[in-house]
Design an enzyme around this catalytic site. Structure first.
Site, PDB file in Angstrom:
ATOM      1  N   ARG A  15       0.857  -1.179   0.000  1.00 13.75           N
ATOM      2  CA  ARG A  15       0.000   0.000   0.000  1.00 13.75           C
ATOM      3  C   ARG A  15       0.895   1.230   0.000  1.00 13.75           C
ATOM      4  O   ARG A  15       1.950   1.231   0.654  1.00 13.75           O
ATOM      5  CB  ARG A  15      -0.889   0.038   1.255  1.00 13.75           C
ATOM      6  CG  ARG A  15      -2.017  -0.956   1.257  1.00 13.75           C
ATOM      7  CD  ARG A  15      -3.129  -0.533   0.285  1.00 13.75           C
ATOM      8  NE  ARG A  15      -4.283  -1.425   0.356  1.00 13.75           N
ATOM      9  CZ  ARG A  15      -4.501  -2.446  -0.469  1.00 13.75           C
ATOM     10  NH1 ARG A  15      -3.640  -2.709  -1.435  1.00 13.75           N
ATOM     11  NH2 ARG A  15      -5.571  -3.198  -0.346  1.00 13.75           N
ATOM     12  N   HIS A  69      -1.266   0.406  -9.767  1.00 20.32           N
ATOM     13  CA  HIS A  69      -1.914  -0.537  -8.829  1.00 20.32           C
ATOM     14  C   HIS A  69      -2.540  -1.731  -9.576  1.00 20.32           C
ATOM     15  O   HIS A  69      -3.752  -1.939  -9.532  1.00 20.32           O
ATOM     16  CB  HIS A  69      -2.971   0.174  -7.969  1.00 20.32           C
ATOM     17  CG  HIS A  69      -3.236  -0.537  -6.684  1.00 20.32           C
ATOM     18  ND1 HIS A  69      -3.607   0.102  -5.528  1.00 20.32           N
ATOM     19  CD2 HIS A  69      -3.165  -1.848  -6.353  1.00 20.32           C
ATOM     20  CE1 HIS A  69      -3.770  -0.779  -4.551  1.00 20.32           C
ATOM     21  NE2 HIS A  69      -3.508  -1.985  -5.042  1.00 20.32           N
ATOM     22  N   GLU A  87      -3.416   7.687  -4.526  1.00 22.01           N
ATOM     23  CA  GLU A  87      -3.864   7.141  -5.817  1.00 22.01           C
ATOM     24  C   GLU A  87      -5.183   7.795  -6.227  1.00 22.01           C
ATOM     25  O   GLU A  87      -6.039   8.008  -5.372  1.00 22.01           O
ATOM     26  CB  GLU A  87      -4.033   5.628  -5.697  1.00 22.01           C
ATOM     27  CG  GLU A  87      -2.695   4.941  -5.483  1.00 22.01           C
ATOM     28  CD  GLU A  87      -2.833   3.447  -5.199  1.00 22.01           C
ATOM     29  OE1 GLU A  87      -3.937   2.895  -5.362  1.00 22.01           O
ATOM     30  OE2 GLU A  87      -1.831   2.849  -4.809  1.00 22.01           O
TER      31      GLU A  87
HETATM   32  O1  A2R Z   1       4.304  -8.657  11.752  1.00 24.81           O
HETATM   33  P1  A2R Z   1       3.678 -10.031  11.663  1.00 24.81           P
HETATM   34  O2  A2R Z   1       4.456 -11.054  12.416  1.00 24.81           O
HETATM   35  O3  A2R Z   1       2.203 -10.002  11.965  1.00 24.81           O
HETATM   36  O4  A2R Z   1       3.816 -10.444  10.096  1.00 24.81           O
HETATM   37  C1  A2R Z   1       3.009  -9.838   9.099  1.00 24.81           C
HETATM   38  C2  A2R Z   1       3.705  -8.656   8.451  1.00 24.81           C
HETATM   39  N1  A2R Z   1       3.476  -7.389   9.157  1.00 24.81           N
HETATM   40  C3  A2R Z   1       4.446  -6.569   9.564  1.00 24.81           C
HETATM   41  N2  A2R Z   1       5.783  -6.648   9.473  1.00 24.81           N
HETATM   42  C4  A2R Z   1       6.509  -5.648  10.015  1.00 24.81           C
HETATM   43  N3  A2R Z   1       5.975  -4.586  10.637  1.00 24.81           N
HETATM   44  C5  A2R Z   1       4.631  -4.461  10.762  1.00 24.81           C
HETATM   45  N4  A2R Z   1       4.115  -3.408  11.401  1.00 24.81           N
HETATM   46  C6  A2R Z   1       3.808  -5.478  10.209  1.00 24.81           C
HETATM   47  N5  A2R Z   1       2.475  -5.693  10.152  1.00 24.81           N
HETATM   48  C7  A2R Z   1       2.285  -6.842   9.499  1.00 24.81           C
HETATM   49  O5  A2R Z   1       3.100  -8.569   7.151  1.00 24.81           O
HETATM   50  C8  A2R Z   1       2.822 -10.781   7.923  1.00 24.81           C
HETATM   51  O6  A2R Z   1       3.924 -11.612   7.739  1.00 24.81           O
HETATM   52  C9  A2R Z   1       2.710  -9.874   6.708  1.00 24.81           C
HETATM   53  C10 A2R Z   1       1.303  -9.790   6.140  1.00 24.81           C
HETATM   54  O7  A2R Z   1       0.962 -11.059   5.680  1.00 24.81           O
HETATM   55  P2  A2R Z   1      -0.549 -11.510   5.457  1.00 24.81           P
HETATM   56  O8  A2R Z   1      -1.374 -11.055   6.598  1.00 24.81           O
HETATM   57  O9  A2R Z   1      -0.521 -12.961   5.126  1.00 24.81           O
HETATM   58  O10 A2R Z   1      -1.034 -10.650   4.227  1.00 24.81           O
HETATM   59  P3  A2R Z   1      -0.944 -10.960   2.657  1.00 24.81           P
HETATM   60  O11 A2R Z   1      -2.107 -11.776   2.227  1.00 24.81           O
HETATM   61  O12 A2R Z   1       0.416 -11.444   2.321  1.00 24.81           O
HETATM   62  O13 A2R Z   1      -1.176  -9.496   2.075  1.00 24.81           O
HETATM   63  C11 A2R Z   1      -0.346  -8.396   2.463  1.00 24.81           C
HETATM   64  C12 A2R Z   1      -0.846  -7.078   1.902  1.00 24.81           C
HETATM   65  C13 A2R Z   1      -2.352  -6.845   1.922  1.00 24.81           C
HETATM   66  O14 A2R Z   1      -2.826  -6.443   3.166  1.00 24.81           O
HETATM   67  C14 A2R Z   1      -2.540  -5.763   0.879  1.00 24.81           C
HETATM   68  O15 A2R Z   1      -2.409  -4.508   1.451  1.00 24.81           O
HETATM   69  C15 A2R Z   1      -1.383  -5.986  -0.063  1.00 24.81           C
HETATM   70  O16 A2R Z   1      -0.555  -6.987   0.539  1.00 24.81           O
HETATM   71  O17 A2R Z   1      -1.863  -6.437  -1.298  1.00 24.81           O
END
Ligand code: A2R
Length: 311
Positions: A230, A277, A259
């Site tokens: 994002r 995007h 955007e």
């Molecule tokens: O931080 P963790 O352990 O919850 O790991 C998540 C990581 N993550 C972060 N890493 C560093 N700092 C942060 N503040 C933080 N917040 C979250 O991002 C996790 O490994 C990863 C997100 O993975 P998923 O929830 O499986 O999301 P996905 O399906 O890979 O999609 C990611 C994003 C979507 O939300 C859309 O905005 C975009 O990709 O298309």
């Protein structure tokens, strides 16, 4: 009797057809005065299908709402707290877009390193015969990749990057248990180590400007920033400054802070690849996402459970 479902924003025509068939379905965009329509009819709707947006005002305007089904995996423009306060489950479309977003991530890395878009512009401008060979670019294979967010999509990106013999590390808040990829607890240190810093965390307040000036300076003149997450995750003013000052090597960007506005300063830079995007924008993947939006609603009303619920 069919369940009454409101649609916010525009969705794919094939999905709208399915919704119209299965539910008592209305689109808010068809109303001349959406506010007045919500005041008069908001109470009638039990389902909300949305193109990714649902703030507290919209949720409050639908007092009988039981379920929200959103198009896309990112829910940063949905007020999850407002939904949770009312016990309303929120559905999204994870996993089905992993391949396409990962494909684009690799495409952006290849393009910005090898200068595919830039050299094509050179060729089309007729400069090859007059100015000669295009300047040498950078190799991708074997380089160091730092993934910010090794989640569902991050893992698929890593799998592709391994085929390019890349050395991979990642930064999450918590280490992933079932991976041999090294966890780097400090984002600045990951940036200092890698050649390509690839951002694929969710958007929203918690990750706003996670990639800031300090991270970009750590990435330095050897490093490229790739963002397929994002726009809000990267401090865009700091990024533009770093690119103009040549403090980083380049960037590949699918997403932007405002955007569809893209900073004008980036347009003239050949070490920056800009796409509008398009991470999940293929016929196959958008079709699968649309189907999931429908299936989430159907499954909730038939079985009381969404197929993919945001946790
Ligand atoms: O931080 P963790 O352990 O919850 O790991 C998540 C990581 N993550 C972060 N890493 C560093 N700092 C942060 N503040 C933080 N917040 C979250 O991002 C996790 O490994 C990863 C997100 O993975 P998923 O929830 O499986 O999301 P996905 O399906 O890979 O999609 C990611 C994003 C979507 O939300 C859309 O905005 C975009 O990709 O298309």
């Amino acid at each position: 009797m069919k369940h009454r479902v409101l649609q916010y924003g525009r969705l794919m025509p094939s999905l709208e057809e399915q919704l119209a068939e299965a539910f008592d379905w209305r689109r808010l965009v068809d109303e001349a005065d959406p506010k007045a329509f919500l005041a008069a009819h908001g109470r009638e709707f039990v389902g909300l299908a949305t193109a990714g947006f649902a703030d507290a005002a919209l949720i409050d305007a639908l007092p009988s709402l039981k379920v929200i089904s959103s198009f896309g995996v990112g829910v940063d423009k949905i007020d999850l707290d407002a939904a949770a306060r009312r016990g309303i489950p929120v559905g999204n479309t994870p996993d089905v877009l992993n391949d396409c977003v990962a494909d684009l991530a690799l495409a952006l890395m290849l393009d910005v390193a090898r200068g595919i878009g830039a050299s094509e512009r050179y060729l089309r401008a007729g400069l090859w015969p007059t100015k000669g060979p295009y300047p040498l670019q950078r190799k991708l294979s074997g380089k160091k990749l730092g993934i910010v967010g090794l989640g569902r999509i991050g893992h698929v990106i890593a799998k592709r990057a391994l085929a390019f013999d890349m050395d991979i590390r990642y930064h999450n808040r918590r280490p992933v248990l079932d991976t041999s990829i090294a966890h780097e607890p400090s984002l600045v240190e990951l940036a200092r180590w890698c050649d390509f810093l690839l951002v694929i965390v969710p958007g929203g307040a918690a990750t706003r400007h996670l990639v800031n000036e300090a991270v970009l300076d750590a990435l330095g003149t050897k490093g490229y920033l790739i963002n397929v997450a994002r726009g809000s995750v990267v401090d865009e003013v700091a990024l533009v400054r770093a690119l103009l000052d040549k403090r980083i090597a380049g960037a590949g960007l699918d997403v932007f802070e405002n955007e569809p506005q893209v900073p004008a300063e980036l347009m003239a830079l050949d070490n920056v690849v800009l796409v509008p995007h398009i991470g999940s924008a293929t016929v196959e993947t958008r079709g699968a996402m649309a189907q999931r939006v429908f299936d989430n609603l159907k499954s909730y009303f038939d079985k009381g459970k969404l197929m993919s619920q945001v946790t």
